[in-house]
Scaffold this active site. Structure first.
Site, mmCIF file in Angstrom:
data_model
loop_
_atom_site.group_PDB
_atom_site.id
_atom_site.type_symbol
_atom_site.label_atom_id
_atom_site.label_comp_id
_atom_site.label_asym_id
_atom_site.label_seq_id
_atom_site.Cartn_x
_atom_site.Cartn_y
_atom_site.Cartn_z
ATOM 1 N N ALA A 127 39.223 34.971 34.600
ATOM 2 C CA ALA A 127 40.674 35.079 34.499
ATOM 3 C C ALA A 127 41.187 36.168 33.574
ATOM 4 C CB ALA A 127 41.250 33.736 34.045
ATOM 5 N N ALA A 128 40.484 36.475 32.512
ATOM 6 C CA ALA A 128 41.004 37.428 31.524
ATOM 7 C C ALA A 128 41.199 38.814 32.145
ATOM 8 C CB ALA A 128 40.049 37.514 30.341
ATOM 9 N N PRO A 129 42.266 39.508 31.748
ATOM 10 C CA PRO A 129 43.221 39.181 30.684
ATOM 11 C C PRO A 129 44.399 38.318 31.118
ATOM 12 C CG PRO A 129 43.655 41.378 31.489
ATOM 13 C CD PRO A 129 42.449 40.891 32.248
ATOM 14 N N GLY A 130 44.462 37.890 32.370
ATOM 15 C CA GLY A 130 45.434 36.882 32.760
ATOM 16 C C GLY A 130 46.565 37.333 33.660
ATOM 17 N N GLY A 131 46.573 38.579 34.071
ATOM 18 C CA GLY A 131 47.663 39.054 34.919
ATOM 19 C C GLY A 131 47.751 38.325 36.248
ATOM 20 N N LYS A 132 46.621 38.125 36.895
ATOM 21 C CA LYS A 132 46.627 37.455 38.201
ATOM 22 C C LYS A 132 46.872 35.958 38.042
ATOM 23 C CE LYS A 132 43.612 40.919 40.360
ATOM 24 N NZ LYS A 132 43.355 41.701 39.116
ATOM 25 N N ASP B 161 37.048 31.806 31.829
ATOM 26 C CA ASP B 161 36.443 33.083 31.438
ATOM 27 C C ASP B 161 35.360 32.789 30.404
ATOM 28 O OD1 ASP B 161 37.412 36.175 31.908
ATOM 29 O OD2 ASP B 161 36.236 35.937 30.071
ATOM 30 N N ASP C 176 37.990 37.395 40.718
ATOM 31 C CA ASP C 176 38.197 38.793 40.339
ATOM 32 C C ASP C 176 36.947 39.193 39.567
ATOM 33 O OD1 ASP C 176 39.169 41.259 39.684
ATOM 34 O OD2 ASP C 176 40.886 40.558 38.539
ATOM 35 N N CYS D 23 37.998 45.770 41.228
ATOM 36 C CA CYS D 23 38.747 47.022 41.046
ATOM 37 C C CYS D 23 37.743 48.173 41.125
ATOM 38 C CB CYS D 23 39.521 47.027 39.732
ATOM 39 S SG CYS D 23 38.548 46.647 38.266
#
Length: 457
Positions: free
Chosen positions: A273-278, A294, A339, A392
């Site tokens: 999950a980090a840094p948490g944007g999604k 995470d 992710d 990414c």
């Protein structure tokens, strides 16, 4: 603080240039020794007691140097074929040489750069012995009519990426690799995601205009919370940032929440999950039960800080997604967002240190990690549930190859519509031509890969 991925180019200031040269050289040296800029910058700032202006200028200058490091290395090797010692002297010279290149945005007069490079040596006890050497080398280069040399025909010098990286893009995208490398040299746009639980996008767009900032909406329905700023700004200048009105998130990253199609009340796992944007984006769109996982407890605190600022809530847990036996409660998830850790090659235009930190051997190792995560998490998904695999990256081993191999291993996995490989895009401000490669887009975006798998009922 200023977002590292979107630092505005510094304007002339009262601080002498030699200070910025030295500060940037420290960061360039750290990257060449294997440290990320995100790690090196706060450490150097703390050691040097840099103020906000010094930190921002060093960051922006180091971004420019890293985007032209291959050329600068070749020029320095031609001017002085032997190794330059100590390393700090090498990095001061590399930084100064970049400032003299004709295609860099930080333009100073040749006289100023030469003078300030020498001054940096004078002001540094370990470099004082090299004043004359630095002066002679810099003057010799600045006297050249153009910054060209036979060495500039080498792959690294020509494209400012490692040779293996360039060759990988040539193989994967034979008709588009040159454009991808050119995009990596441009400063990326700053894209926002409006928290529509707090404020409507058009209302926030009006607020930007009131503050003298122009924000354009991408012409894609999937990006219904996105605004692209005409110029990057420090986040504290964004209206309502502390109040949770808006976040900084690239357009390509904003596809994830819509693709996962979470419904109210569903159990959702954000596995890395980090840094948490999604994580935050999922909760902005839907009231659901999210477990944000995470394995890095320190990075997980960033997720918690982000959620608190936006007025959102998720359960957070520091644990390794690849070993569910250590943390899973046995209840299936309706949606899983993976992710996955990757090369980050798709965001190298935004983080130019990545290209110099990665090695060719990293790619198969990362692909093996991605495979292990996919296979570990798939049994946690309910029949009829959806798993979204995201990286990414622009390398096929972390994208299409990984997705195809997963489908071959799991007979109960059904490929659902997803964008596949999104390539980096950044409109050229000096060109009226539209980008023309595969997956071309009219807006700025990083490089992401998306695959969506539905589990057979």
């Amino acid at each position: 603080m200023t977002s590292p991925s979107s630092s505005p180019t510094p304007k002339p200031h009262q601080r002498p240039l030699w200070r910025d040269l030295l500060a940037s050289a420290q960061l360039i040296g750290a990257v060449q020794s294997g440290a990320s800029l995100a790690t090196a910058l706060p450490q150097a700032a703390a050691r040097g007691k840099w103020d906000a202006g010094q930190r921002g200028a060093a960051q922006a200058m180091s971004f420019t140097v890293l985007r032209h490091l291959g050329t600068a290395r070749a020029v320095l090797a031609e001017l002085h074929p032997r190794s330059v010692h100590p390393p700090l002297l090498r990095d001061v010279l590399l930084t100064a040489l970049v400032l003299l290149l004709p295609d860099t945005p930080l333009q100073y007069s040749a006289h100023t750069v030469v003078n300030q490079a020498v001054e940096a040596c004078k002001r540094t006890p370990a470099l004082r012995h090299a004043e004359g050497f630095a002066n002679a080398l810099m003057r010799r280069f600045s006297a050249q009519a153009k910054a060209t040399s036979p060495a500039s025909e080498a792959i690294e010098a020509r494209w400012n990426h490692p040779a293996w990286w360039v060759e990988s893009l040539q193989t994967a995208y034979p008709g588009d690799w040159q454009r991808l490398l050119a995009v990596a040299q441009r400063q990326p746009s700053m894209t926002l995601r409006v928290n529509t639980r707090r404020i409507a996008r058009d209302t926030y767009q009006a607020a930007l205009q009131q503050h003298g900032m122009l924000g354009a909406t991408p012409d894609e329905a999937a990006l219904d919370q996105a605004l692209v700023l005409s110029h990057a700004v420090a986040v504290e200048r964004l209206p309502g940032f502390d109040a949770g009105w808006v976040s900084v998130q690239d357009a390509a990253a904003q596809y994830a929440a819509g693709l996962l199609d979470v419904q109210p009340g569903q159990r959702v796992l954000d596995a890395c999950a980090a840094p948490g944007g999604k994580t935050a984006h999922l909760l902005e769109r839907c009231d659901c039960d999210v477990l944000a996982l995470d394995k890095d407890a320190q990075r997980l605190r960033r997720v918690e800080d982000t959620l608190q600022r936006l007025g959102l809530h998720a359960r957070t847990l520091a644990a390794d997604a690849s070993t569910p036996s250590a943390w899973w409660d046995g209840q299936g998830f309706d949606r899983i967002l993976l992710d996955a850790p990757c090369s980050a090659s798709g965001i190298a235009r935004r983080h130019p240190d990545i290209r110099w930190l990665r090695r060719a051997a990293d790619i198969p190792a990362l692909a093996a990690t991605q495979t292990a995560l996919l296979d570990a998490l798939w049994p946690l998904l309910q029949p009829g549930g959806k798993l979204l695999y995201v990286t990414c990256s622009v390398f096929p081993q972390e994208g299409v190859d990984q997705a195809q191999a997963f489908l071959a291993r799991h007979a109960d996995a059904i490929a659902s519509p997803a964008p596949g490989q999104l390539l980096p895009q950044e409109p050229d401000p000096d060109s009226t031509e539209q980008s023309s490669g595969p997956h071309a887009a009219g807006h700025s975006q990083d490089g992401f890969f998306y695959a969506l798998f539905t589990k057979a009922s």
